[in-house]
Design an enzyme around this catalytic site. Structure first.
Site, PDB file in Angstrom:
ATOM      1  N   LYS A 203       0.832  -1.203   0.000  1.00 23.50           N
ATOM      2  CA  LYS A 203       0.000   0.000   0.000  1.00 23.50           C
ATOM      3  C   LYS A 203       0.875   1.264   0.000  1.00 23.50           C
ATOM      4  O   LYS A 203       2.094   1.187   0.219  1.00 23.50           O
ATOM      5  CB  LYS A 203      -0.927  -0.060   1.221  1.00 23.50           C
ATOM      6  CG  LYS A 203      -1.936  -1.227   1.163  1.00 23.50           C
ATOM      7  CD  LYS A 203      -2.759  -1.320   2.440  1.00 23.50           C
ATOM      8  CE  LYS A 203      -3.816  -2.420   2.361  1.00 23.50           C
ATOM      9  NZ  LYS A 203      -4.579  -2.533   3.629  1.00 23.50           N
TER      10      LYS A 203
ATOM     11  N   TYR B 247     -12.027  -2.854  -3.529  1.00 17.84           N
ATOM     12  CA  TYR B 247     -12.584  -3.043  -2.187  1.00 17.84           C
ATOM     13  C   TYR B 247     -14.113  -3.079  -2.189  1.00 17.84           C
ATOM     14  O   TYR B 247     -14.740  -2.785  -1.154  1.00 17.84           O
ATOM     15  CB  TYR B 247     -12.073  -1.946  -1.251  1.00 17.84           C
ATOM     16  CG  TYR B 247     -10.666  -2.194  -0.723  1.00 17.84           C
ATOM     17  CD1 TYR B 247     -10.358  -3.371  -0.022  1.00 17.84           C
ATOM     18  CD2 TYR B 247      -9.650  -1.267  -0.908  1.00 17.84           C
ATOM     19  CE1 TYR B 247      -9.086  -3.608   0.467  1.00 17.84           C
ATOM     20  CE2 TYR B 247      -8.358  -1.500  -0.411  1.00 17.84           C
ATOM     21  CZ  TYR B 247      -8.089  -2.671   0.279  1.00 17.84           C
ATOM     22  OH  TYR B 247      -6.834  -2.905   0.776  1.00 17.84           O
TER      23      TYR B 247
ATOM     24  N   PHE C  53     -15.513   2.643   7.368  1.00 17.26           N
ATOM     25  CA  PHE C  53     -14.158   3.089   7.029  1.00 17.26           C
ATOM     26  C   PHE C  53     -13.887   3.066   5.527  1.00 17.26           C
ATOM     27  O   PHE C  53     -12.768   3.353   5.099  1.00 17.26           O
ATOM     28  CB  PHE C  53     -13.113   2.242   7.770  1.00 17.26           C
ATOM     29  CG  PHE C  53     -13.197   0.757   7.493  1.00 17.26           C
ATOM     30  CD1 PHE C  53     -12.628   0.192   6.368  1.00 17.26           C
ATOM     31  CD2 PHE C  53     -13.857  -0.089   8.384  1.00 17.26           C
ATOM     32  CE1 PHE C  53     -12.704  -1.172   6.112  1.00 17.26           C
ATOM     33  CE2 PHE C  53     -13.944  -1.458   8.145  1.00 17.26           C
ATOM     34  CZ  PHE C  53     -13.360  -2.004   6.993  1.00 17.26           C
TER      35      PHE C  53
ATOM     36  N   ARG D 242      -1.147 -14.783   3.659  1.00 21.02           N
ATOM     37  CA  ARG D 242      -1.873 -14.084   4.733  1.00 21.02           C
ATOM     38  C   ARG D 242      -1.137 -14.233   6.071  1.00 21.02           C
ATOM     39  O   ARG D 242      -1.138 -13.317   6.896  1.00 21.02           O
ATOM     40  CB  ARG D 242      -3.300 -14.615   4.862  1.00 21.02           C
ATOM     41  CG  ARG D 242      -4.184 -14.373   3.650  1.00 21.02           C
ATOM     42  CD  ARG D 242      -4.825 -13.007   3.648  1.00 21.02           C
ATOM     43  NE  ARG D 242      -5.766 -12.808   4.717  1.00 21.02           N
ATOM     44  CZ  ARG D 242      -6.556 -11.733   4.823  1.00 21.02           C
ATOM     45  NH1 ARG D 242      -6.509 -10.777   3.891  1.00 21.02           N
ATOM     46  NH2 ARG D 242      -7.376 -11.605   5.821  1.00 21.02           N
TER      47      ARG D 242
ATOM     48  N   THR E  12      -5.159  -8.329  10.332  1.00 23.16           N
ATOM     49  CA  THR E  12      -5.552  -7.033   9.751  1.00 23.16           C
ATOM     50  C   THR E  12      -5.163  -5.870  10.653  1.00 23.16           C
ATOM     51  O   THR E  12      -4.642  -4.859  10.186  1.00 23.16           O
ATOM     52  CB  THR E  12      -7.077  -7.020   9.516  1.00 23.16           C
ATOM     53  OG1 THR E  12      -7.413  -8.114   8.660  1.00 23.16           O
ATOM     54  CG2 THR E  12      -7.526  -5.714   8.882  1.00 23.16           C
TER      55      THR E  12
ATOM     56  N   ARG F 180       2.893  -6.959   9.080  1.00 22.46           N
ATOM     57  CA  ARG F 180       2.160  -5.937   9.836  1.00 22.46           C
ATOM     58  C   ARG F 180       2.617  -5.892  11.294  1.00 22.46           C
ATOM     59  O   ARG F 180       2.687  -4.820  11.905  1.00 22.46           O
ATOM     60  CB  ARG F 180       0.660  -6.196   9.752  1.00 22.46           C
ATOM     61  CG  ARG F 180       0.072  -5.866   8.365  1.00 22.46           C
ATOM     62  CD  ARG F 180      -1.317  -6.443   8.230  1.00 22.46           C
ATOM     63  NE  ARG F 180      -1.992  -6.047   7.004  1.00 22.46           N
ATOM     64  CZ  ARG F 180      -3.097  -6.641   6.553  1.00 22.46           C
ATOM     65  NH1 ARG F 180      -3.634  -7.658   7.214  1.00 22.46           N
ATOM     66  NH2 ARG F 180      -3.660  -6.236   5.431  1.00 22.46           N
TER      67      ARG F 180
ATOM     68  N   ASN G 128      -1.856  -0.226   7.390  1.00 17.85           N
ATOM     69  CA  ASN G 128      -1.279  -1.548   7.666  1.00 17.85           C
ATOM     70  C   ASN G 128      -0.439  -2.123   6.534  1.00 17.85           C
ATOM     71  O   ASN G 128      -0.242  -3.333   6.437  1.00 17.85           O
ATOM     72  CB  ASN G 128      -2.366  -2.521   8.149  1.00 17.85           C
ATOM     73  CG  ASN G 128      -3.432  -2.773   7.104  1.00 17.85           C
ATOM     74  OD1 ASN G 128      -3.385  -2.207   6.011  1.00 17.85           O
ATOM     75  ND2 ASN G 128      -4.385  -3.631   7.427  1.00 17.85           N
TER      76      ASN G 128
ATOM     77  N   HIS H 232      -1.626  -5.501   1.389  1.00 13.99           N
ATOM     78  CA  HIS H 232      -2.859  -6.259   1.119  1.00 13.99           C
ATOM     79  C   HIS H 232      -2.484  -7.642   0.597  1.00 13.99           C
ATOM     80  O   HIS H 232      -1.529  -7.787  -0.162  1.00 13.99           O
ATOM     81  CB  HIS H 232      -3.687  -5.552   0.033  1.00 13.99           C
ATOM     82  CG  HIS H 232      -4.763  -6.421  -0.557  1.00 13.99           C
ATOM     83  ND1 HIS H 232      -6.004  -6.561   0.021  1.00 13.99           N
ATOM     84  CD2 HIS H 232      -4.766  -7.237  -1.640  1.00 13.99           C
ATOM     85  CE1 HIS H 232      -6.732  -7.416  -0.701  1.00 13.99           C
ATOM     86  NE2 HIS H 232      -6.002  -7.833  -1.721  1.00 13.99           N
TER      87      HIS H 232
ATOM     88  N   GLU I  52      -8.907 -10.635  -8.127  1.00 17.25           N
ATOM     89  CA  GLU I  52      -7.999  -9.493  -7.947  1.00 17.25           C
ATOM     90  C   GLU I  52      -6.875  -9.508  -8.988  1.00 17.25           C
ATOM     91  O   GLU I  52      -6.492  -8.457  -9.508  1.00 17.25           O
ATOM     92  CB  GLU I  52      -7.448  -9.490  -6.516  1.00 17.25           C
ATOM     93  CG  GLU I  52      -8.538  -9.152  -5.492  1.00 17.25           C
ATOM     94  CD  GLU I  52      -8.128  -9.362  -4.043  1.00 17.25           C
ATOM     95  OE1 GLU I  52      -6.970  -9.769  -3.776  1.00 17.25           O
ATOM     96  OE2 GLU I  52      -8.967  -9.102  -3.148  1.00 17.25           O
TER      97      GLU I  52
HETATM   98  P1  IDP Z   1      -7.376  -7.483   5.211  1.00 21.83           P
HETATM   99  O1  IDP Z   1      -6.614  -6.402   4.486  1.00 21.83           O
HETATM  100  O2  IDP Z   1      -6.579  -8.059   6.348  1.00 21.83           O
HETATM  101  O3  IDP Z   1      -7.923  -8.538   4.280  1.00 21.83           O
HETATM  102  P2  IDP Z   1     -10.095  -6.416   5.352  1.00 21.83           P
HETATM  103  O4  IDP Z   1     -11.086  -6.721   6.414  1.00 21.83           O
HETATM  104  O5  IDP Z   1     -10.302  -7.026   4.005  1.00 21.83           O
HETATM  105  O6  IDP Z   1      -8.641  -6.783   5.926  1.00 21.83           O
HETATM  106  O7  IDP Z   1     -10.035  -4.841   5.223  1.00 21.83           O
HETATM  107  C1  IDP Z   1      -9.332  -4.238   4.145  1.00 21.83           C
HETATM  108  C2  IDP Z   1      -8.518  -3.093   4.665  1.00 21.83           C
HETATM  109  O8  IDP Z   1      -9.392  -2.099   5.190  1.00 21.83           O
HETATM  110  C3  IDP Z   1      -7.579  -3.426   5.826  1.00 21.83           C
HETATM  111  O9  IDP Z   1      -6.354  -3.990   5.414  1.00 21.83           O
HETATM  112  C4  IDP Z   1      -7.384  -2.060   6.447  1.00 21.83           C
HETATM  113  O10 IDP Z   1      -6.441  -1.281   5.710  1.00 21.83           O
HETATM  114  C5  IDP Z   1      -8.755  -1.431   6.265  1.00 21.83           C
HETATM  115  N1  IDP Z   1      -9.576  -1.604   7.462  1.00 21.83           N
HETATM  116  C6  IDP Z   1     -10.187  -2.734   7.896  1.00 21.83           C
HETATM  117  N2  IDP Z   1     -10.856  -2.533   9.042  1.00 21.83           N
HETATM  118  C7  IDP Z   1     -10.667  -1.217   9.336  1.00 21.83           C
HETATM  119  C8  IDP Z   1     -11.103  -0.381  10.414  1.00 21.83           C
HETATM  120  O11 IDP Z   1     -11.805  -0.804  11.327  1.00 21.83           O
HETATM  121  N3  IDP Z   1     -10.691   0.931  10.360  1.00 21.83           N
HETATM  122  C9  IDP Z   1      -9.914   1.431   9.363  1.00 21.83           C
HETATM  123  N4  IDP Z   1      -9.484   0.674   8.332  1.00 21.83           N
HETATM  124  C10 IDP Z   1      -9.850  -0.625   8.328  1.00 21.83           C
HETATM  125 MG    MG Z   2      -9.354  -8.361   2.795  1.00 18.99          MG
END
Ligand code: IDP
Ligand code: MG
Length: 148
Positions: A9, A49, A57, A85, A91, A102, A112, A115, A126
Protein backbone atom coordinates in the site's frame (compact mmCIF):
# COMPACT_ATOMS: atom_id res chain seq x y z
CA UNK A 1 0.05 -23.80 -9.10
CA UNK A 2 -1.84 -21.46 -6.76
CA UNK A 3 -1.44 -17.69 -7.14
CA UNK A 4 -2.24 -14.73 -4.89
CA UNK A 5 -2.48 -10.99 -5.32
CA UNK A 6 -0.25 -8.96 -2.98
CA UNK A 7 -0.20 -5.16 -2.91
CA UNK A 8 2.20 -2.94 -0.98
CA UNK A 9 0.00 0.00 0.00
CA UNK A 10 1.06 3.67 -0.34
CA UNK A 11 2.44 3.78 3.22
CA UNK A 12 4.65 0.76 2.54
CA UNK A 13 6.03 2.41 -0.59
CA UNK A 14 6.57 5.78 1.14
CA UNK A 15 8.29 4.11 4.07
CA UNK A 16 10.77 2.25 1.89
CA UNK A 17 9.49 -1.24 2.71
CA UNK A 18 9.22 -2.53 -0.86
CA UNK A 19 12.51 -4.43 -0.89
CA UNK A 20 11.96 -5.84 2.60
CA UNK A 21 8.49 -7.13 1.71
CA UNK A 22 9.49 -8.62 -1.64
CA UNK A 23 12.45 -10.25 0.11
CA UNK A 24 10.20 -12.04 2.60
CA UNK A 25 8.10 -13.63 -0.14
CA UNK A 26 11.17 -14.47 -2.23
CA UNK A 27 13.08 -16.03 0.67
CA UNK A 28 10.07 -18.12 1.64
CA UNK A 29 10.36 -19.75 -1.76
CA UNK A 30 7.40 -18.25 -3.60
CA UNK A 31 7.75 -17.23 -7.23
CA UNK A 32 7.17 -13.68 -8.46
CA UNK A 33 4.89 -13.78 -11.51
CA UNK A 34 3.80 -10.14 -11.82
CA UNK A 35 5.10 -6.80 -10.52
CA UNK A 36 4.29 -3.14 -11.17
CA UNK A 37 4.30 0.24 -9.44
CA UNK A 38 1.17 2.26 -10.17
CA UNK A 39 -1.22 4.81 -8.72
CA UNK A 40 -4.87 3.83 -8.98
CA UNK A 41 -7.87 6.14 -9.18
CA UNK A 42 -10.95 6.24 -6.97
CA UNK A 43 -13.14 4.08 -9.23
CA UNK A 44 -10.45 1.38 -9.39
CA UNK A 45 -9.89 1.39 -5.61
CA UNK A 46 -13.65 1.17 -5.04
CA UNK A 47 -13.79 -1.83 -7.35
CA UNK A 48 -10.90 -3.56 -5.57
CA UNK A 49 -12.58 -3.04 -2.19
CA UNK A 50 -16.19 -3.43 -3.45
CA UNK A 51 -16.98 -6.06 -0.78
CA UNK A 52 -16.29 -3.45 1.93
CA UNK A 53 -18.41 -0.64 0.43
CA UNK A 54 -20.91 -0.72 3.33
CA UNK A 55 -18.21 -0.36 6.00
CA UNK A 56 -17.88 2.95 7.86
CA UNK A 57 -14.16 3.09 7.03
CA UNK A 58 -14.70 2.54 3.27
CA UNK A 59 -14.19 6.17 2.15
CA UNK A 60 -11.07 6.54 4.26
CA UNK A 61 -9.75 3.23 2.94
CA UNK A 62 -10.23 4.35 -0.67
CA UNK A 63 -8.53 7.72 0.06
CA UNK A 64 -5.61 5.82 1.61
CA UNK A 65 -5.17 3.45 -1.33
CA UNK A 66 -5.25 6.25 -3.94
CA UNK A 67 -2.93 8.53 -1.92
CA UNK A 68 0.24 7.40 -3.72
CA UNK A 69 1.80 4.64 -5.75
CA UNK A 70 1.31 1.02 -4.74
CA UNK A 71 3.27 -2.09 -5.72
CA UNK A 72 0.99 -4.72 -7.24
CA UNK A 73 2.30 -8.26 -7.37
CA UNK A 74 1.32 -11.80 -8.20
CA UNK A 75 3.07 -14.52 -6.20
CA UNK A 76 2.83 -18.22 -6.94
CA UNK A 77 3.37 -21.36 -4.90
CA UNK A 78 1.81 -24.17 -2.90
CA UNK A 79 -0.83 -22.70 -0.51
CA UNK A 80 0.41 -19.20 -1.32
CA UNK A 81 -2.96 -17.57 -0.49
CA UNK A 82 -3.12 -18.87 3.09
CA UNK A 83 0.62 -18.71 3.72
CA UNK A 84 0.75 -15.22 2.22
CA UNK A 85 -1.87 -14.08 4.73
CA UNK A 86 0.24 -15.58 7.52
CA UNK A 87 3.35 -13.74 6.30
CA UNK A 88 1.28 -10.51 6.26
CA UNK A 89 -0.30 -10.98 9.70
CA UNK A 90 -3.63 -9.99 11.23
CA UNK A 91 -5.55 -7.03 9.75
CA UNK A 92 -5.10 -4.94 12.90
CA UNK A 93 -1.36 -4.52 13.54
CA UNK A 94 -2.13 -4.35 17.27
CA UNK A 95 -2.96 -8.05 16.94
CA UNK A 96 -0.43 -9.06 14.28
CA UNK A 97 2.28 -11.35 15.63
CA UNK A 98 5.88 -10.13 15.64
CA UNK A 99 7.62 -11.68 12.65
CA UNK A 100 4.71 -10.88 10.36
CA UNK A 101 4.91 -7.87 8.05
CA UNK A 102 2.16 -5.94 9.84
CA UNK A 103 3.45 -7.09 13.24
CA UNK A 104 6.91 -5.78 12.44
CA UNK A 105 6.14 -2.62 10.47
CA UNK A 106 2.68 -1.21 11.32
CA UNK A 107 0.71 0.25 14.23
CA UNK A 108 -2.69 1.46 12.94
CA UNK A 109 -5.28 -0.68 11.12
CA UNK A 110 -5.77 2.12 8.60
CA UNK A 111 -2.03 2.15 7.75
CA UNK A 112 -1.28 -1.55 7.67
CA UNK A 113 1.23 -1.50 4.79
CA UNK A 114 0.09 -4.44 2.69
CA UNK A 115 -2.86 -6.26 1.12
CA UNK A 116 -3.13 -9.98 0.39
CA UNK A 117 -6.00 -11.93 -1.15
CA UNK A 118 -8.06 -13.82 1.43
CA UNK A 119 -9.08 -16.84 -0.71
CA UNK A 120 -8.20 -18.56 -3.97
CA UNK A 121 -11.37 -17.19 -5.59
CA UNK A 122 -10.75 -13.57 -4.51
CA UNK A 123 -7.12 -13.95 -5.65
CA UNK A 124 -8.35 -14.95 -9.11
CA UNK A 125 -10.65 -11.90 -9.25
CA UNK A 126 -8.00 -9.49 -7.95
CA UNK A 127 -5.31 -10.77 -10.33
CA UNK A 128 -7.77 -10.27 -13.20
CA UNK A 129 -8.52 -6.71 -12.03
CA UNK A 130 -4.91 -5.64 -11.46
CA UNK A 131 -3.22 -7.60 -14.24
CA UNK A 132 -5.65 -7.63 -17.20
CA UNK A 133 -2.57 -7.93 -19.44
CA UNK A 134 -1.70 -11.24 -17.76
CA UNK A 135 1.38 -12.24 -15.80
CA UNK A 136 4.80 -13.63 -16.67
CA UNK A 137 5.13 -17.21 -17.80
CA UNK A 138 8.28 -18.61 -16.22
CA UNK A 139 9.27 -21.22 -13.68
CA UNK A 140 12.12 -20.97 -11.23
CA UNK A 141 15.05 -23.34 -11.64
CA UNK A 142 15.05 -23.58 -7.83
CA UNK A 143 11.76 -25.51 -7.91
CA UNK A 144 13.27 -28.94 -7.04
CA UNK A 145 15.18 -27.37 -4.14
CA UNK A 146 11.97 -25.94 -2.65
CA UNK A 147 9.42 -28.68 -3.42
CA UNK A 148 9.86 -32.37 -2.67
P1 IDP B 1 -7.38 -7.48 5.21
O1 IDP B 1 -6.61 -6.40 4.49
O2 IDP B 1 -6.58 -8.06 6.35
O3 IDP B 1 -7.92 -8.54 4.28
P2 IDP B 1 -10.09 -6.42 5.35
O4 IDP B 1 -11.09 -6.72 6.41
O5 IDP B 1 -10.30 -7.03 4.00
O6 IDP B 1 -8.64 -6.78 5.93
O7 IDP B 1 -10.03 -4.84 5.22
C1 IDP B 1 -9.33 -4.24 4.14
C2 IDP B 1 -8.52 -3.09 4.66
O8 IDP B 1 -9.39 -2.10 5.19
C3 IDP B 1 -7.58 -3.43 5.83
O9 IDP B 1 -6.35 -3.99 5.41
C4 IDP B 1 -7.38 -2.06 6.45
O10 IDP B 1 -6.44 -1.28 5.71
C5 IDP B 1 -8.75 -1.43 6.27
N1 IDP B 1 -9.58 -1.60 7.46
C6 IDP B 1 -10.19 -2.73 7.90
N2 IDP B 1 -10.86 -2.53 9.04
C7 IDP B 1 -10.67 -1.22 9.34
C8 IDP B 1 -11.10 -0.38 10.41
O11 IDP B 1 -11.81 -0.80 11.33
N3 IDP B 1 -10.69 0.93 10.36
C9 IDP B 1 -9.91 1.43 9.36
N4 IDP B 1 -9.48 0.67 8.33
C10 IDP B 1 -9.85 -0.63 8.33
MG1 MG C 1 -9.35 -8.36 2.79
Amino acid sequence: MEQTFIMIKPDGVQRGLVGEIIGRFEKKGFTLKGLKLLTVDQAFAEKHYADLSAKPFFNGLVEYIISGPVVAMVWEGKNVVTTGRKIIGATNPAESAPGTIRGDFAIDIGRNVIHGSDAVESARKEIGLWFPEGVANWSSSLHPWIYE
